[in-house]
Design an enzyme around this catalytic site. Structure first.
Site, PDB file in Angstrom:
ATOM      1  CD  GLU A 122      -4.872   2.361  -3.231  1.00 20.63           C
ATOM      2  OE1 GLU A 122      -6.005   2.396  -2.780  1.00 20.63           O
ATOM      3  OE2 GLU A 122      -3.866   2.455  -2.513  1.00 20.63           O
ATOM      4  CG  HIS A 131      -1.947   1.061   1.140  1.00 16.60           C
ATOM      5  ND1 HIS A 131      -1.746   2.323   1.647  1.00 16.60           N
ATOM      6  CD2 HIS A 131      -3.164   1.070   0.548  1.00 16.60           C
ATOM      7  CE1 HIS A 131      -2.822   3.053   1.389  1.00 16.60           C
ATOM      8  NE2 HIS A 131      -3.691   2.324   0.728  1.00 16.60           N
TER       9      HIS A 131
HETATM   10  P1  13P Z   1      -9.075   6.739   0.009  1.00 14.97           P
HETATM   11  O1  13P Z   1     -10.230   6.024  -0.648  1.00 14.97           O
HETATM   12  O2  13P Z   1      -9.393   7.265   1.354  1.00 14.97           O
HETATM   13  O3  13P Z   1      -8.466   7.738  -0.921  1.00 14.97           O
HETATM   14  O4  13P Z   1      -7.963   5.647   0.255  1.00 14.97           O
HETATM   15  C1  13P Z   1      -7.537   4.890  -0.815  1.00 14.97           C
HETATM   16  C2  13P Z   1      -6.705   3.821  -0.287  1.00 14.97           C
HETATM   17  O5  13P Z   1      -5.582   4.063   0.151  1.00 14.97           O
HETATM   18  C3  13P Z   1      -7.287   2.474  -0.214  1.00 14.97           C
HETATM   19  O6  13P Z   1      -6.305   1.527  -0.130  1.00 14.97           O
END
Ligand code: 13P
Length: 255
Positions: free
Chosen positions: A169, A100
Protein backbone atom coordinates in the site's frame (compact mmCIF):
# COMPACT_ATOMS: atom_id res chain seq x y z
CA UNK A 1 -5.59 -18.91 -10.88
CA UNK A 2 -5.92 -18.81 -7.08
CA UNK A 3 -8.96 -17.39 -5.32
CA UNK A 4 -8.70 -13.61 -5.13
CA UNK A 5 -9.00 -12.02 -1.71
CA UNK A 6 -10.93 -8.78 -1.30
CA UNK A 7 -10.44 -7.01 1.99
CA UNK A 8 -12.78 -4.21 3.01
CA UNK A 9 -11.03 -1.79 5.33
CA UNK A 10 -13.93 0.31 6.52
CA UNK A 11 -11.66 2.62 8.59
CA UNK A 12 -14.05 4.78 10.66
CA UNK A 13 -17.05 4.33 8.34
CA UNK A 14 -19.93 3.76 7.89
CA UNK A 15 -21.55 6.32 10.13
CA UNK A 16 -24.19 4.01 11.56
CA UNK A 17 -24.80 0.36 12.24
CA UNK A 18 -27.80 0.52 9.90
CA UNK A 19 -25.47 1.52 7.05
CA UNK A 20 -23.08 -1.29 7.93
CA UNK A 21 -26.00 -3.72 7.81
CA UNK A 22 -27.01 -2.34 4.40
CA UNK A 23 -23.54 -2.97 2.94
CA UNK A 24 -23.55 -6.53 4.25
CA UNK A 25 -27.11 -7.24 3.08
CA UNK A 26 -26.34 -5.85 -0.36
CA UNK A 27 -23.23 -8.03 -0.59
CA UNK A 28 -25.20 -11.02 0.68
CA UNK A 29 -27.88 -10.49 -2.00
CA UNK A 30 -25.18 -10.34 -4.66
CA UNK A 31 -23.61 -13.58 -3.43
CA UNK A 32 -26.99 -15.30 -3.43
CA UNK A 33 -27.55 -14.21 -7.01
CA UNK A 34 -24.42 -16.03 -8.21
CA UNK A 35 -25.12 -19.41 -9.69
CA UNK A 36 -21.53 -20.59 -10.09
CA UNK A 37 -18.68 -21.45 -7.74
CA UNK A 38 -17.15 -18.34 -6.21
CA UNK A 39 -13.53 -17.61 -7.00
CA UNK A 40 -12.95 -15.04 -4.28
CA UNK A 41 -12.97 -14.60 -0.52
CA UNK A 42 -14.04 -11.52 1.37
CA UNK A 43 -12.81 -10.08 4.64
CA UNK A 44 -14.70 -7.24 6.35
CA UNK A 45 -12.67 -5.09 8.74
CA UNK A 46 -15.22 -2.86 10.50
CA UNK A 47 -14.38 -0.26 13.13
CA UNK A 48 -14.27 -1.90 16.59
CA UNK A 49 -17.67 -0.47 17.58
CA UNK A 50 -19.41 -2.56 14.90
CA UNK A 51 -17.32 -5.71 15.21
CA UNK A 52 -19.72 -7.67 17.39
CA UNK A 53 -22.75 -6.91 15.21
CA UNK A 54 -20.86 -7.61 11.99
CA UNK A 55 -19.69 -10.89 13.48
CA UNK A 56 -23.33 -11.90 14.14
CA UNK A 57 -24.44 -10.94 10.63
CA UNK A 58 -21.60 -12.86 9.01
CA UNK A 59 -22.59 -15.97 10.96
CA UNK A 60 -26.27 -15.89 10.19
CA UNK A 61 -26.40 -14.93 6.54
CA UNK A 62 -25.25 -16.40 3.23
CA UNK A 63 -22.03 -14.45 3.79
CA UNK A 64 -20.97 -17.16 6.22
CA UNK A 65 -19.44 -19.23 3.43
CA UNK A 66 -17.59 -16.46 1.60
CA UNK A 67 -16.78 -13.76 4.12
CA UNK A 68 -14.50 -13.57 7.12
CA UNK A 69 -14.19 -11.08 9.90
CA UNK A 70 -11.12 -8.87 10.29
CA UNK A 71 -9.97 -6.13 12.64
CA UNK A 72 -8.16 -2.91 11.83
CA UNK A 73 -5.79 -3.11 14.77
CA UNK A 74 -4.80 -5.20 17.77
CA UNK A 75 -3.20 -4.44 21.14
CA UNK A 76 0.43 -5.41 21.70
CA UNK A 77 -0.37 -7.25 24.92
CA UNK A 78 -3.12 -9.82 25.52
CA UNK A 79 -4.02 -8.13 28.81
CA UNK A 80 -4.12 -4.53 27.73
CA UNK A 81 -5.96 -1.25 27.95
CA UNK A 82 -6.74 -1.54 24.26
CA UNK A 83 -8.74 -4.06 22.23
CA UNK A 84 -6.71 -7.23 22.58
CA UNK A 85 -6.21 -10.42 20.59
CA UNK A 86 -8.21 -12.65 22.96
CA UNK A 87 -11.16 -10.21 22.84
CA UNK A 88 -11.08 -10.21 19.06
CA UNK A 89 -10.81 -13.96 18.65
CA UNK A 90 -13.83 -14.42 20.94
CA UNK A 91 -15.81 -12.37 18.43
CA UNK A 92 -14.67 -14.57 15.57
CA UNK A 93 -12.03 -12.22 14.16
CA UNK A 94 -9.65 -14.24 12.00
CA UNK A 95 -7.71 -11.50 10.20
CA UNK A 96 -6.10 -8.29 11.40
CA UNK A 97 -4.56 -5.36 9.54
CA UNK A 98 -1.10 -4.62 10.89
CA UNK A 99 0.91 -1.46 10.25
CA UNK A 100 -1.65 0.38 8.17
CA UNK A 101 0.02 3.48 6.77
CA UNK A 102 -2.46 5.78 8.48
CA UNK A 103 -1.41 4.30 11.82
CA UNK A 104 2.26 4.49 10.89
CA UNK A 105 2.20 8.04 9.50
CA UNK A 106 -0.73 9.78 11.13
CA UNK A 107 -0.63 8.16 14.58
CA UNK A 108 3.16 7.77 14.63
CA UNK A 109 3.13 3.97 15.05
CA UNK A 110 6.77 2.93 14.89
CA UNK A 111 8.18 -0.17 13.19
CA UNK A 112 8.83 -1.54 16.69
CA UNK A 113 5.17 -1.18 17.69
CA UNK A 114 4.05 -2.65 14.35
CA UNK A 115 6.39 -5.59 14.97
CA UNK A 116 4.90 -6.14 18.45
CA UNK A 117 1.34 -6.00 17.08
CA UNK A 118 2.31 -8.49 14.40
CA UNK A 119 3.59 -10.85 17.10
CA UNK A 120 0.35 -10.33 19.03
CA UNK A 121 -1.71 -11.30 15.95
CA UNK A 122 0.36 -14.43 15.39
CA UNK A 123 0.21 -15.39 19.07
CA UNK A 124 -3.57 -15.17 18.84
CA UNK A 125 -3.59 -17.31 15.68
CA UNK A 126 -4.99 -14.60 13.43
CA UNK A 127 -3.89 -14.03 9.86
CA UNK A 128 -1.95 -10.75 9.80
CA UNK A 129 -2.45 -8.50 6.79
CA UNK A 130 0.84 -6.65 6.96
CA UNK A 131 0.87 -3.27 5.23
CA UNK A 132 4.11 -2.27 3.58
CA UNK A 133 4.58 0.86 1.48
CA UNK A 134 6.77 3.81 0.81
CA UNK A 135 5.73 7.38 1.57
CA UNK A 136 7.15 8.79 -1.65
CA UNK A 137 8.28 6.97 -4.74
CA UNK A 138 11.68 8.53 -5.08
CA UNK A 139 15.13 7.11 -5.82
CA UNK A 140 15.36 5.64 -2.30
CA UNK A 141 12.02 3.83 -2.23
CA UNK A 142 13.47 0.31 -2.48
CA UNK A 143 15.86 0.97 0.38
CA UNK A 144 12.91 2.31 2.37
CA UNK A 145 10.83 -0.80 1.66
CA UNK A 146 13.67 -3.13 2.62
CA UNK A 147 14.22 -1.34 5.90
CA UNK A 148 10.49 -1.33 6.72
CA UNK A 149 10.16 -5.05 5.92
CA UNK A 150 13.16 -6.09 7.98
CA UNK A 151 12.02 -4.10 11.01
CA UNK A 152 8.38 -5.17 10.68
CA UNK A 153 9.27 -8.88 10.56
CA UNK A 154 12.17 -8.70 13.02
CA UNK A 155 12.43 -11.72 15.33
CA UNK A 156 9.88 -13.81 13.44
CA UNK A 157 10.56 -17.34 12.25
CA UNK A 158 10.15 -18.23 8.59
CA UNK A 159 7.05 -20.19 9.56
CA UNK A 160 5.53 -17.10 11.17
CA UNK A 161 6.37 -14.86 8.19
CA UNK A 162 4.80 -17.53 6.00
CA UNK A 163 1.48 -17.06 7.85
CA UNK A 164 1.30 -13.37 6.86
CA UNK A 165 -0.44 -11.77 3.91
CA UNK A 166 1.44 -8.71 2.65
CA UNK A 167 -0.52 -5.69 1.43
CA UNK A 168 1.57 -3.38 -0.72
CA UNK A 169 0.00 0.00 0.00
CA UNK A 170 2.06 2.96 -1.18
CA UNK A 171 1.18 5.81 1.15
CA UNK A 172 0.90 8.34 -1.71
CA UNK A 173 -1.81 6.19 -3.35
CA UNK A 174 -4.22 6.10 -0.41
CA UNK A 175 -7.35 8.11 -1.09
CA UNK A 176 -7.25 10.03 2.19
CA UNK A 177 -3.95 11.67 1.18
CA UNK A 178 -4.10 14.95 -0.69
CA UNK A 179 -3.32 14.52 -4.44
CA UNK A 180 -3.49 10.75 -4.12
CA UNK A 181 -3.64 8.63 -7.26
CA UNK A 182 -3.73 4.86 -7.67
CA UNK A 183 -0.44 3.17 -8.45
CA UNK A 184 -0.16 1.59 -11.89
CA UNK A 185 -0.22 -2.21 -11.99
CA UNK A 186 3.28 -2.29 -13.48
CA UNK A 187 4.85 -0.18 -10.76
CA UNK A 188 2.91 -2.07 -8.04
CA UNK A 189 4.27 -5.30 -9.53
CA UNK A 190 7.80 -3.93 -9.43
CA UNK A 191 7.43 -3.26 -5.68
CA UNK A 192 5.73 -6.59 -5.00
CA UNK A 193 8.47 -8.45 -6.82
CA UNK A 194 11.09 -6.57 -4.82
CA UNK A 195 9.34 -7.40 -1.52
CA UNK A 196 9.00 -11.04 -2.59
CA UNK A 197 12.75 -11.18 -3.31
CA UNK A 198 13.54 -9.88 0.18
CA UNK A 199 11.24 -12.44 1.82
CA UNK A 200 12.77 -15.16 -0.31
CA UNK A 201 16.35 -14.17 0.48
CA UNK A 202 15.79 -13.75 4.20
CA UNK A 203 13.17 -16.42 4.96
CA UNK A 204 13.22 -18.64 1.90
CA UNK A 205 9.53 -17.94 1.28
CA UNK A 206 8.30 -17.71 -2.27
CA UNK A 207 4.56 -18.15 -1.95
CA UNK A 208 3.50 -15.12 0.11
CA UNK A 209 0.06 -13.82 -0.83
CA UNK A 210 0.24 -10.19 -1.98
CA UNK A 211 -2.54 -7.63 -2.05
CA UNK A 212 -2.50 -4.21 -3.65
CA UNK A 213 -4.14 -1.30 -1.80
CA UNK A 214 -4.44 2.40 -2.60
CA UNK A 215 -7.45 4.04 -4.31
CA UNK A 216 -8.82 0.73 -5.61
CA UNK A 217 -12.25 1.18 -7.17
CA UNK A 218 -14.49 -0.55 -9.68
CA UNK A 219 -12.75 1.21 -12.56
CA UNK A 220 -9.20 0.09 -11.80
CA UNK A 221 -9.74 -3.15 -9.82
CA UNK A 222 -9.53 -5.39 -12.88
CA UNK A 223 -6.14 -4.03 -13.91
CA UNK A 224 -4.68 -5.16 -10.55
CA UNK A 225 -6.70 -8.33 -10.02
CA UNK A 226 -5.90 -9.78 -13.42
CA UNK A 227 -2.20 -9.91 -12.54
CA UNK A 228 -1.33 -13.38 -11.26
CA UNK A 229 1.22 -11.97 -8.80
CA UNK A 230 -1.53 -9.90 -7.15
CA UNK A 231 -3.71 -12.17 -5.00
CA UNK A 232 -6.25 -9.55 -4.06
CA UNK A 233 -6.99 -5.99 -3.09
CA UNK A 234 -7.24 -4.03 0.14
CA UNK A 235 -10.03 -1.55 -0.43
CA UNK A 236 -10.68 1.52 1.73
CA UNK A 237 -13.13 4.20 0.57
CA UNK A 238 -14.81 2.09 -2.13
CA UNK A 239 -15.59 -0.68 0.37
CA UNK A 240 -18.20 1.41 2.20
CA UNK A 241 -20.03 2.22 -1.01
CA UNK A 242 -22.14 -0.90 -1.43
CA UNK A 243 -22.60 -0.63 -5.20
CA UNK A 244 -18.90 0.02 -5.77
CA UNK A 245 -17.86 -2.78 -3.48
CA UNK A 246 -20.11 -5.34 -5.13
CA UNK A 247 -18.81 -4.27 -8.54
CA UNK A 248 -15.26 -5.01 -7.33
CA UNK A 249 -16.35 -8.45 -6.10
CA UNK A 250 -18.05 -9.08 -9.40
CA UNK A 251 -14.82 -8.23 -11.24
CA UNK A 252 -12.88 -10.63 -9.01
CA UNK A 253 -15.45 -13.37 -9.65
CA UNK A 254 -14.82 -13.12 -13.39
CA UNK A 255 -11.01 -13.14 -13.38
P1 13P B 1 -8.40 3.79 -0.22
O1 13P B 1 -8.87 2.59 -1.00
O2 13P B 1 -9.50 4.66 0.25
O3 13P B 1 -7.31 4.51 -0.95
O4 13P B 1 -7.74 3.23 1.10
C1 13P B 1 -6.74 2.28 0.98
C2 13P B 1 -6.48 1.76 2.31
O5 13P B 1 -5.90 2.46 3.15
C3 13P B 1 -7.00 0.43 2.64
O6 13P B 1 -6.33 -0.10 3.71
Amino acid sequence: MSKKLIIANWKNYPESLAQAQEILEFTNDYLESLSEKKEFSLVFCPPFVFTEEVSKILKTSHLEHEAFLGAQDIAIEDKALEVSGPMLTKLGVGYVIIGHSERRWKLGESDKVVNQKLKSALRNTMVPIVCIGEKTRDAGFKQFLENQILKTFEGLTADEVGRCIVAYEPVWAISTNPNSRPDTPSSALESISYIRDILNTKYNILDTQFLYGGSVNSKNAESFLKEKEIDGVLVGGASVNKEEFVKIIDIASKI
